[in-house]
Design a protein around this motif. Sequence first.
Motif, PDB file in Angstrom:
ATOM      1  N   GLU A 336       0.812  -1.205   0.000  1.00  0.00           N
ATOM      2  CA  GLU A 336       0.000   0.000   0.000  1.00  0.00           C
ATOM      3  C   GLU A 336       0.852   1.265   0.000  1.00  0.00           C
ATOM      4  O   GLU A 336       2.077   1.214   0.073  1.00  0.00           O
ATOM      5  CB  GLU A 336      -1.007  -0.035   1.145  1.00  0.00           C
ATOM      6  N   TRP A 390      -8.797  -6.601   3.441  1.00  0.00           N
ATOM      7  CA  TRP A 390      -9.445  -5.402   2.922  1.00  0.00           C
ATOM      8  C   TRP A 390     -10.046  -4.569   4.050  1.00  0.00           C
ATOM      9  O   TRP A 390     -10.013  -3.328   4.004  1.00  0.00           O
ATOM     10  CB  TRP A 390     -10.537  -5.759   1.919  1.00  0.00           C
ATOM     11  N   ALA A 391     -10.592  -5.235   5.077  1.00  0.00           N
ATOM     12  CA  ALA A 391     -11.158  -4.495   6.204  1.00  0.00           C
ATOM     13  C   ALA A 391     -10.072  -3.703   6.930  1.00  0.00           C
ATOM     14  O   ALA A 391     -10.277  -2.544   7.317  1.00  0.00           O
ATOM     15  CB  ALA A 391     -11.857  -5.459   7.164  1.00  0.00           C
ATOM     16  N   ASP A 394      -8.998  -0.797   4.692  1.00  0.00           N
ATOM     17  CA  ASP A 394     -10.009   0.260   4.764  1.00  0.00           C
ATOM     18  C   ASP A 394      -9.793   1.123   6.003  1.00  0.00           C
ATOM     19  O   ASP A 394      -9.821   2.364   5.937  1.00  0.00           O
ATOM     20  CB  ASP A 394     -11.403  -0.374   4.788  1.00  0.00           C
ATOM     21  N   ASP A 395      -9.572   0.483   7.131  1.00  0.00           N
ATOM     22  CA  ASP A 395      -9.325   1.193   8.384  1.00  0.00           C
ATOM     23  C   ASP A 395      -8.083   2.080   8.263  1.00  0.00           C
ATOM     24  O   ASP A 395      -8.066   3.248   8.685  1.00  0.00           O
ATOM     25  CB  ASP A 395      -9.157   0.163   9.503  1.00  0.00           C
ATOM     26  N   PHE A 397      -6.628   3.238   5.442  1.00  0.00           N
ATOM     27  CA  PHE A 397      -6.813   4.337   4.487  1.00  0.00           C
ATOM     28  C   PHE A 397      -7.567   5.501   5.132  1.00  0.00           C
ATOM     29  O   PHE A 397      -7.211   6.668   4.960  1.00  0.00           O
ATOM     30  CB  PHE A 397      -7.598   3.862   3.272  1.00  0.00           C
ATOM     31  N   ARG A 398      -8.608   5.163   5.866  1.00  0.00           N
ATOM     32  CA  ARG A 398      -9.418   6.212   6.489  1.00  0.00           C
ATOM     33  C   ARG A 398      -8.630   6.950   7.565  1.00  0.00           C
ATOM     34  O   ARG A 398      -8.821   8.155   7.775  1.00  0.00           O
ATOM     35  CB  ARG A 398     -10.710   5.623   7.036  1.00  0.00           C
ATOM     36  N   LEU A 407      -4.784   8.734  -0.240  1.00  0.00           N
ATOM     37  CA  LEU A 407      -4.811   7.293  -0.448  1.00  0.00           C
ATOM     38  C   LEU A 407      -3.576   6.771  -1.158  1.00  0.00           C
ATOM     39  O   LEU A 407      -3.193   5.612  -0.977  1.00  0.00           O
ATOM     40  CB  LEU A 407      -6.046   6.908  -1.283  1.00  0.00           C
ATOM     41  N   LYS A 417      -7.552   0.630  -5.336  1.00  0.00           N
ATOM     42  CA  LYS A 417      -8.028   1.706  -4.468  1.00  0.00           C
ATOM     43  C   LYS A 417      -9.221   2.462  -5.029  1.00  0.00           C
ATOM     44  O   LYS A 417      -9.644   3.460  -4.454  1.00  0.00           O
ATOM     45  CB  LYS A 417      -6.882   2.691  -4.192  1.00  0.00           C
ATOM     46  N   ARG A 419     -12.307   1.891  -4.985  1.00  0.00           N
ATOM     47  CA  ARG A 419     -13.513   1.953  -4.151  1.00  0.00           C
ATOM     48  C   ARG A 419     -13.446   3.081  -3.112  1.00  0.00           C
ATOM     49  O   ARG A 419     -14.463   3.469  -2.549  1.00  0.00           O
ATOM     50  CB  ARG A 419     -13.751   0.610  -3.459  1.00  0.00           C
ATOM     51  N   TRP A 420     -12.240   3.579  -2.841  1.00  0.00           N
ATOM     52  CA  TRP A 420     -12.087   4.648  -1.848  1.00  0.00           C
ATOM     53  C   TRP A 420     -11.906   6.027  -2.486  1.00  0.00           C
ATOM     54  O   TRP A 420     -11.796   7.022  -1.776  1.00  0.00           O
ATOM     55  CB  TRP A 420     -10.883   4.360  -0.948  1.00  0.00           C
ATOM     56  N   ASP A 423     -14.216   8.820  -1.517  1.00  0.00           N
ATOM     57  CA  ASP A 423     -14.066   9.230  -0.119  1.00  0.00           C
ATOM     58  C   ASP A 423     -13.060  10.365   0.018  1.00  0.00           C
ATOM     59  O   ASP A 423     -13.212  11.243   0.868  1.00  0.00           O
ATOM     60  CB  ASP A 423     -13.612   8.044   0.747  1.00  0.00           C
TER      61      ASP A 423
END
Length: 454
Positions: A336, A390-391, A394-395, A397-398, A407, A417, A419-420, A423
């Motif tokens: 990432e 992925w969970a 997600d945590d 990235f946020r 991101l 990426k 899907r984000w 955001d």
Amino acid sequence: MSADVLALLRDALGERVDTRPASLHDARADKSGHAAAGTPLAVVHAASVDDVRATLRIATATRTPVVTRGAGTGLAGGANAGGGEIALSVRDMTRILEVRADDLIAVVEPGILNGDLNAALAPQGLWWAPDPASRAISTVGGNIATGAGGLLCAKYGVVRDAVLGVDLVLADGRLLHLGHRSVKGVTGLDLTSLVIGSEGTLGVVVGATLKLRRAVPGEVRTLAATFPDVRAAAVASAAVTASGVQPAIMELMDAASLAAVHRLLQLPAPTPGAAQLTIQTDGPAAAAEAEAIADVLRGVGGTVAVAADAEEGERLLTVRRSMHPAMETLGTTLIEDVSVPRSALPAMFDEIARVEREHGLAIPTVAHAGDGNLHPNFVFDGPDVPPEVWAAADDLFRAALRLGGTLTGEHGVGVLKRRWLVDELGEDQWELQRGIQRVFDPLGIMNPGKVFAP
């Protein structure tokens, strides 16, 4: 329909159309660990601008999607070609078309490797600054497609700072010459900057006018500093930034990544839990700056070793450059690429530790500490990213977004990426960017499904 497309491609391009199973298989994947669904129709090994234009004219006439590829070293799945698509490889376009030492520019084709370009420029006392850790295997065109950064960008800038113009073939085969050869140029909208980082969604980069630098005088100085834990190393990197001394390279490796690289390179095991900063200074003041940085690091608890010579310094940097191969020895890796303001680097490492605890995962992480760009690595078994990874991602990235970050600092969005994306951008900007993409590619055949997805 696919037989018709292949026939048209073969009539126009002959042996450059490759349908060997091994070639089609390789075109499905990159270094991200992600592979596209299905198998592309063909790999076109373009050797010239005319080859690219012919391929895209056929693609437009037959409404066939096209995915542009270089060396396949991307880390976001952005150049992976799947079912019903043409994989358009520009890897064979490797010529240096022009070098002007007086103007500090070079005009190159997109398939040339970073390392090969700089090897060719070195006898003239010139270099191109962007230095992904993968410079020996990554192409200039791939750098442009993803907006790459790397080890030197804190001092010398990213790819966007080192490209004056690009030659772009649109989806319908038209050739555009964007940008300029002059240092300044503000005529019209800056389409060159728009193309940089567009990941093949706007067209195919077939040439680039690069901004060169003269070789930096003097010798480099390299040092490594170890710290009891990664947060202490992050605090130390922030202290170096705050000191006002500007290193050329400042790389941070946490304990897990450092241990993995030491195993790969068969080096003595590092102290358990220890993190490392590797820093290099250059220019006439390199020695004095290295000493000043060493004093800062010792002042915040670091154990500092200064390389005796350039050869030892390169060995220290080899440890950092070996991060990705070391991760590959642990399993399939989702590499990432979040970035945060440099002052927030310690807080981001706190967030990574929290994500590790709460999700029960180890996340080996390295960082370009000089610019706040982190590469957390999620390691798992098998070809597909598990839901729990992925969970956790997600945590993470946020958390980066909460800290004022982004991101992706250099790998791009690709498929991993997308899907984000909304955001970070917000709905209005996301729709605006989609509209811009449609102006360049009204049929939606350029790298479909990448970056932007519903």
